[in-house]
Design an enzyme around this catalytic site. Structure first.
Site, short mmCIF file in Angstrom:
data_model
loop_
_atom_site.label_atom_id
_atom_site.label_comp_id
_atom_site.label_asym_id
_atom_site.label_seq_id
_atom_site.Cartn_x
_atom_site.Cartn_y
_atom_site.Cartn_z
N ALA A 1 -42.35 -11.07 5.72
CA ALA A 1 -42.54 -10.86 4.28
C ALA A 1 -41.68 -9.71 3.77
O ALA A 1 -41.10 -9.79 2.68
CB ALA A 1 -44.01 -10.60 3.99
N LEU B 1 -28.71 2.45 13.73
CA LEU B 1 -28.76 3.73 14.43
C LEU B 1 -29.46 4.81 13.62
O LEU B 1 -29.20 6.00 13.82
CB LEU B 1 -27.33 4.18 14.77
CG LEU B 1 -26.50 3.20 15.60
CD1 LEU B 1 -25.06 3.68 15.68
CD2 LEU B 1 -27.09 3.05 16.99
N GLY B 2 -30.33 4.43 12.70
CA GLY B 2 -31.03 5.42 11.90
C GLY B 2 -30.08 6.22 11.04
O GLY B 2 -29.24 5.67 10.32
N ALA B 3 -30.19 7.53 11.12
CA ALA B 3 -29.37 8.41 10.29
C ALA B 3 -27.88 8.30 10.61
O ALA B 3 -27.04 8.69 9.79
CB ALA B 3 -29.81 9.86 10.48
N GLY C 1 -26.25 5.53 10.85
CA GLY C 1 -25.68 4.33 10.26
C GLY C 1 -25.87 3.10 11.10
O GLY C 1 -26.93 2.88 11.70
N ASP D 1 -36.44 -3.47 7.98
CA ASP D 1 -36.61 -4.75 7.31
C ASP D 1 -35.78 -4.82 6.03
O ASP D 1 -35.25 -5.88 5.68
CB ASP D 1 -38.08 -4.99 6.99
CG ASP D 1 -38.91 -5.22 8.24
OD1 ASP D 1 -38.34 -5.67 9.25
OD2 ASP D 1 -40.12 -4.94 8.20
N LYS E 1 -39.64 6.33 -0.08
CA LYS E 1 -40.97 6.04 -0.61
C LYS E 1 -41.88 5.62 0.54
O LYS E 1 -41.41 5.17 1.59
CB LYS E 1 -40.92 4.91 -1.64
CG LYS E 1 -40.11 5.21 -2.88
CD LYS E 1 -40.09 3.99 -3.82
CE LYS E 1 -39.24 4.23 -5.04
NZ LYS E 1 -39.20 3.02 -5.92
N GLY F 1 -44.72 3.22 2.43
CA GLY F 1 -45.04 1.80 2.50
C GLY F 1 -43.83 0.94 2.77
O GLY F 1 -42.70 1.32 2.46
N SER G 1 -41.44 0.33 -0.84
CA SER G 1 -40.25 1.18 -0.71
C SER G 1 -38.94 0.41 -0.84
O SER G 1 -37.88 1.03 -0.94
CB SER G 1 -40.28 1.89 0.65
OG SER G 1 -40.04 0.97 1.71
#
Length: 299
Positions: free
Chosen positions: A40, A218-220, A222, A249, A282, A284, A288
């Site tokens: 979802a 890779l998160g922060a 990129g 997601d 944000k 959630g 977000s």
């Protein structure tokens, strides 16, 4: 058009100054509920990115079913293939620490009833060039059937190998595009913890062997990807994260939508990375997810 075949959950979210260690109790600082489920979430992200999206899955007969679908319905997602079953809607129990990191336990509920029949029906109405997006919060047999039938119909499949299940490697080999985080990619590649150069080498080697498009978030740092015999990179935004639960997601949904809308791969990768960064600002998962209008100024 994008069809998302996957999970629909209600998220129960507790915030705490820090995540507890095993066996430890930590006082919470807040509680909220939000619509979620990887399927979802990705469907909503693709819809907010501007694509036509159909959601295929199941919700229960409880009080969580309606709110779990509310934001998808509000966004104009096609929910005609969402089945109502007895029993509970899927639930995710989420702890969010003060640094934005999280811990999640998922109880499948109605998602566990999604089977091969739904998979066949989902793909049967798709056309060559459509995108089928999947994750691993519904039974593996259903995911496998969807991937097999998508291949037969000329439908492009995108599999996010999360959560990391015992079937992730096998199913991942069947998809056209695979999206994984660092830990998931290490399992998919059959290696242990890797340095950045080792990860890039493994990514390109696996791409040469399979021909698949392989993407590692890779998160922060990129995202890196292997496609058309090239290594691609994209950066998100420099931010102070509030809650990272919806970032992955959001990335997946925006990538699918961007490819569906005809963007070239590097532009799609960058747009998805920026959207994923904004989702960390944000609380959630679904609340977000940014809209296309919120993402575009940052490109």
């Amino acid at each position: 058009m994008i069809t998302v075949f996957g999970s629909i959950n209600m998220d129960l979210i507790a915030t705490t100054p820090r995540l507890p260690k095993p066996g430890e109790t930590v006082a919470g600082s807040g509680f909220s509920t939000a619509a979620g489920g990887k399927g979802a979430n990705q469907a909503l992200a693709a819809r907010r990115a501007g694509s036509t999206v159909r959601m295929v899955g199941a919700v229960g007969g409880d009080e969580f079913a309606a709110p779990a679908l509310a934001l998808l319905e509000e966004a104009g997602t096609d929910l005609g293939a969402v089945r109502r079953v007895g029993g509970p809607t899927g639930i995710a129990l989420i702890l969010v620490g003060g640094d934005g990191e999280n811990m999640i336990t998922v109880v499948p509920g109605a998602n566990g009833t999604v089977g091969e029949q739904e998979a066949s029906a989902a793909v049967a109405v798709m056309q060559p060039g459509d995108f089928l997006m999947l994750q691993l919060e519904v039974p593996a047999g259903a995911v496998e059937r969807a991937l097999v039938e998508a291949k037969g119909r000329g439908v492009s499949s995108i599999l996010n190998i999360a959560p990391l299940t015992a079937d992730a490697v096998r199913l991942g080999r069947m998809a056209d595009i695979v999206i994984a985080n660092e830990t998931e990619f290490e399992l998919f590649a059959g290696r242990g913890v890797m340095t950045a150069p080792q990860r890039e080498d493994a990514l390109m080697q696996l791409h040469r062997e399979t021909g698949q498009t392989l993407i590692v978030t890779l998160g922060a740092e990129g995202v890196i990807a292997a496609r058309d015999s090239k290594l691609h990179r994209a950066q998100g935004l420099a931010i102070e994260p509030v809650d990272t639960v919806g970032a992955g997601d959001t990335f997946c949904g925006y990538l699918a939508a961007s490819l569906d809308q005809g963007l070239d791969f590097e532009a799609a990768l960058r747009r998805a990375a920026v959207a994923g960064s904004l989702a960390c600002l944000k609380h959630g998962a679904q609340p977000s997810i940014p809209t296309a209008g919120e993402v575009e100024p940052h490109l």
